[in-house]
Motif scaffolding. Structure first.
Motif, PDB file in Angstrom:
ATOM      1  N   ASN A 131       1.012  -1.215  -0.096  1.00  0.00           N
ATOM      2  CA  ASN A 131       0.015  -0.020  -0.012  1.00  0.00           C
ATOM      3  C   ASN A 131       0.757   1.168   0.019  1.00  0.00           C
ATOM      4  O   ASN A 131       1.901   1.486   0.858  1.00  0.00           O
ATOM      5  N   LEU A 132       0.646   2.188  -0.988  1.00  0.00           N
ATOM      6  CA  LEU A 132       1.113   3.510  -0.981  1.00  0.00           C
ATOM      7  C   LEU A 132       0.560   4.314  -0.083  1.00  0.00           C
ATOM      8  O   LEU A 132      -0.555   4.798  -0.191  1.00  0.00           O
ATOM      9  N   LEU A 133       1.249   4.878   0.953  1.00  0.00           N
ATOM     10  CA  LEU A 133       0.776   5.829   2.025  1.00  0.00           C
ATOM     11  C   LEU A 133       0.884   7.453   1.511  1.00  0.00           C
ATOM     12  O   LEU A 133       1.512   7.720   0.532  1.00  0.00           O
ATOM     13  N   ASP A 134      -0.015   8.233   2.163  1.00  0.00           N
ATOM     14  CA  ASP A 134      -0.306   9.539   1.803  1.00  0.00           C
ATOM     15  C   ASP A 134       1.127  10.355   1.779  1.00  0.00           C
ATOM     16  O   ASP A 134       1.268  11.288   1.169  1.00  0.00           O
ATOM     17  N   ASP A 135       2.237   9.839   2.807  1.00  0.00           N
ATOM     18  CA  ASP A 135       3.222  10.545   2.667  1.00  0.00           C
ATOM     19  C   ASP A 135       4.522   9.988   1.684  1.00  0.00           C
ATOM     20  O   ASP A 135       5.369  10.374   1.836  1.00  0.00           O
ATOM     21  N   GLY A 136       4.056   9.206   0.788  1.00  0.00           N
ATOM     22  CA  GLY A 136       4.950   8.500  -0.221  1.00  0.00           C
ATOM     23  C   GLY A 136       5.581   7.398   0.109  1.00  0.00           C
ATOM     24  O   GLY A 136       6.294   6.739  -0.832  1.00  0.00           O
ATOM     25  N   THR A 137       5.633   6.920   1.399  1.00  0.00           N
ATOM     26  CA  THR A 137       6.255   5.502   1.607  1.00  0.00           C
ATOM     27  C   THR A 137       5.305   4.561   1.451  1.00  0.00           C
ATOM     28  O   THR A 137       4.023   4.683   1.149  1.00  0.00           O
ATOM     29  N   VAL A 138       5.649   3.277   1.465  1.00  0.00           N
ATOM     30  CA  VAL A 138       4.883   2.082   1.125  1.00  0.00           C
ATOM     31  C   VAL A 138       5.106   1.144   2.196  1.00  0.00           C
ATOM     32  O   VAL A 138       6.276   0.816   2.864  1.00  0.00           O
ATOM     33  N   VAL A 139       3.960   0.477   2.692  1.00  0.00           N
ATOM     34  CA  VAL A 139       4.136  -0.739   3.439  1.00  0.00           C
ATOM     35  C   VAL A 139       3.720  -1.949   2.686  1.00  0.00           C
ATOM     36  O   VAL A 139       2.869  -1.885   1.967  1.00  0.00           O
ATOM     37  N   GLY A 140       4.264  -3.118   3.330  1.00  0.00           N
ATOM     38  CA  GLY A 140       4.001  -4.235   2.437  1.00  0.00           C
ATOM     39  C   GLY A 140       4.200  -5.543   3.275  1.00  0.00           C
ATOM     40  O   GLY A 140       4.859  -5.339   4.331  1.00  0.00           O
ATOM     41  N   THR A 166      15.464  -8.684  10.225  1.00  0.00           N
ATOM     42  CA  THR A 166      15.147  -7.435  10.749  1.00  0.00           C
ATOM     43  C   THR A 166      16.200  -6.450  10.907  1.00  0.00           C
ATOM     44  O   THR A 166      15.974  -5.289  11.023  1.00  0.00           O
ATOM     45  N   THR A 167      17.423  -7.007  10.865  1.00  0.00           N
ATOM     46  CA  THR A 167      18.622  -6.124  10.512  1.00  0.00           C
ATOM     47  C   THR A 167      18.706  -5.420   9.225  1.00  0.00           C
ATOM     48  O   THR A 167      19.548  -4.620   8.994  1.00  0.00           O
ATOM     49  N   ILE A 168      17.876  -5.702   8.459  1.00  0.00           N
ATOM     50  CA  ILE A 168      17.930  -4.985   7.048  1.00  0.00           C
ATOM     51  C   ILE A 168      17.711  -3.638   7.063  1.00  0.00           C
ATOM     52  O   ILE A 168      18.014  -2.771   6.320  1.00  0.00           O
ATOM     53  N   GLU A 169      17.084  -3.121   8.386  1.00  0.00           N
ATOM     54  CA  GLU A 169      17.058  -1.551   8.426  1.00  0.00           C
ATOM     55  C   GLU A 169      18.229  -1.019   8.692  1.00  0.00           C
ATOM     56  O   GLU A 169      18.370  -0.025   8.024  1.00  0.00           O
ATOM     57  N   ASP A 170      19.167  -1.598   9.051  1.00  0.00           N
ATOM     58  CA  ASP A 170      20.795  -1.154   9.392  1.00  0.00           C
ATOM     59  C   ASP A 170      21.570  -1.269   7.951  1.00  0.00           C
ATOM     60  O   ASP A 170      22.189  -0.392   7.702  1.00  0.00           O
ATOM     61  N   GLU A 171      21.029  -2.195   7.102  1.00  0.00           N
ATOM     62  CA  GLU A 171      21.960  -2.556   5.819  1.00  0.00           C
ATOM     63  C   GLU A 171      21.304  -1.447   4.469  1.00  0.00           C
ATOM     64  O   GLU A 171      21.936  -1.242   3.914  1.00  0.00           O
ATOM     65  N   SER A 172      19.944  -1.329   4.739  1.00  0.00           N
ATOM     66  CA  SER A 172      19.209  -0.800   3.425  1.00  0.00           C
ATOM     67  C   SER A 172      18.528   0.610   4.093  1.00  0.00           C
ATOM     68  O   SER A 172      17.649   0.494   4.858  1.00  0.00           O
ATOM     69  N   PRO A 173      19.058   1.907   3.837  1.00  0.00           N
ATOM     70  CA  PRO A 173      18.654   3.238   4.338  1.00  0.00           C
ATOM     71  C   PRO A 173      17.192   3.410   3.763  1.00  0.00           C
ATOM     72  O   PRO A 173      16.508   4.153   4.589  1.00  0.00           O
ATOM     73  N   GLU A 174      16.782   2.741   2.693  1.00  0.00           N
ATOM     74  CA  GLU A 174      15.420   2.893   2.330  1.00  0.00           C
ATOM     75  C   GLU A 174      14.226   2.366   3.169  1.00  0.00           C
ATOM     76  O   GLU A 174      13.219   2.418   3.223  1.00  0.00           O
ATOM     77  N   ILE A 175      14.835   1.151   3.780  1.00  0.00           N
ATOM     78  CA  ILE A 175      13.710   0.489   4.614  1.00  0.00           C
ATOM     79  C   ILE A 175      13.930   0.880   6.158  1.00  0.00           C
ATOM     80  O   ILE A 175      14.679   1.557   7.011  1.00  0.00           O
ATOM     81  N   ILE A 176      12.546   1.775   6.430  1.00  0.00           N
ATOM     82  CA  ILE A 176      12.189   2.342   7.543  1.00  0.00           C
ATOM     83  C   ILE A 176      11.930   1.533   8.884  1.00  0.00           C
ATOM     84  O   ILE A 176      12.485   1.559   9.888  1.00  0.00           O
ATOM     85  N   SER A 177      11.312   0.495   8.540  1.00  0.00           N
ATOM     86  CA  SER A 177      11.180  -0.509   9.829  1.00  0.00           C
ATOM     87  C   SER A 177      10.692  -1.826   9.078  1.00  0.00           C
ATOM     88  O   SER A 177      10.365  -1.986   7.963  1.00  0.00           O
TER      89      SER A 177
END
Length: 215
Positions: free
Chosen positions: A38-47, A59-70
Motif C-alpha cells: 500500500n502506498l501511503l499519503d506520505d509517499g512511503t510504502v508498507v507491505g 530485521t537487521t535489514i533496517e541497518d543495511e538498507s537506508p530505504e527500509i524504515i522498519s
C-alpha cells in the motif's frame, strides 16, 4: 483480468535471484509471496511479504538498507515480514496508476526467478490503459488475458462476507497503516457496532489469514 510479470516492488536482494535477501554476504531469507502493498499519503510504502529463512536476521535489514524504515516479523518456519520503506520513483508511479485506473491486484503476488508475477483485474479499458502506460523502468510482459477466475486458495476466500466488509473498511480507514490512522473505536463508529465487536472480528480475520499462510 490480466497476468503480467514485472520487477519486484521492493529490491532488498543482492546476489542475482530477486527472491533472495543477502546481508553481509550471507543468504538470510527467500521471498515466497507478497500479500499486500500500500502506498501511503506520505509517499512511503508498507507491505506484507512472506519469507522462509532467518526471521531475526532479516530485521537487521533496517541497518543495511537506508530505504527500509522498519521491518517486523512473525515467527515460524515460513513467516511474514511487515516492511515500511521508501519506494523508488517507478514504484510510486505504478501504484498511483493502479489507483487511478481503478484496477485491483489479486493477492498474493508471487516472486519468480523471472520477476514478479501478478494478476490484475478490472474493466478491459482500464487494464489496457494501465499496461500501455506502465513506467519504462518496469520490464512488463503480458502472459494471459481473459475472464477473472478467483483463486479459491486465496486466504481472503476463507473470510465471511461480513469479515471481508470489516477488513476492507479497516484498510480504507488506515487501521493497518504506519502510523495507524484509525482506531478500533473509529471503525466501530463507522460500522455502527461496538468496539468489542470490531476487536473480535479483527482478531478472527487476522487469525484466519495468518494461519492460512503459515500452517
Amino acid at each position: 483480468m490480466e497476468d503480467v510479470r514485472s520487477r519486484s516492488p521492493k529490491r532488498v536482494q543482492g546476489n542475482g535471484d530477486p527472491r533472495e535477501v543477502w546481508i553481509d554476504g550471507t543468504l538470510v531469507a527467500t521471498q515466497e509471496a507478497v500479500h499486500y502493498v500500500n502506498l501511503l499519503d506520505d509517499g512511503t510504502v508498507v507491505g506484507i511479504v512472506q519469507f522462509r529463512g532467518d526471521a531475526d536476521r532479516l530485521t537487521t535489514i533496517e541497518d543495511e538498507s537506508p530505504e527500509i524504515i522498519s521491518c517486523t516479523v512473525t515467527g515460524g518456519e515460513t513467516w511474514l515480514a511487515y516492511l515500511h520503506y521508501e519506494p523508488e520513483e517507478f514504484e510510486t508511479a505504478l501504484y498511483e496508476r493502479i489507483d487511478t485506473e481503478a484496477v485491483s491486484i489479486d493477492w498474493p503476488v508471487v516472486e519468480t526467478a523471472d520477476g514478479l508475477r501478478l494478476t490484475l483485474f478490472g474493466k478491459d479499458a482500464a487494464l489496457r490503459e494501465l499496461t500501455t502506460d506502465i513506467p519504462e523502468e518496469l520490464d512488463v510482459t503480458l502472459k494471459r488475458a481473459g475472464e477473472y477466475q478467483p483463486d479459491m486458495d486465496d486466504p481472503a476466500e476463507q473470510l465471511t462476507t461480513r469479515q471481508k466488509e470489516i477488513a476492507r473498511a479497516a484498510l480504507a480507514a488506515g487501521y493497518y497503516d504506519i502510523p495507524r490512522r484509525a482506531t478500533q473505536r473509529d471503525l466501530a463508529a463507522e460500522l455502527g457496532v461496538s468496539r468489542g465487536t470490531i476487536g473480535d472480528h479483527l482478531r478472527r480475520i487476522e487469525t484466519k489469514i495468518i494461519r492460512s499462510v503459515i500452517v
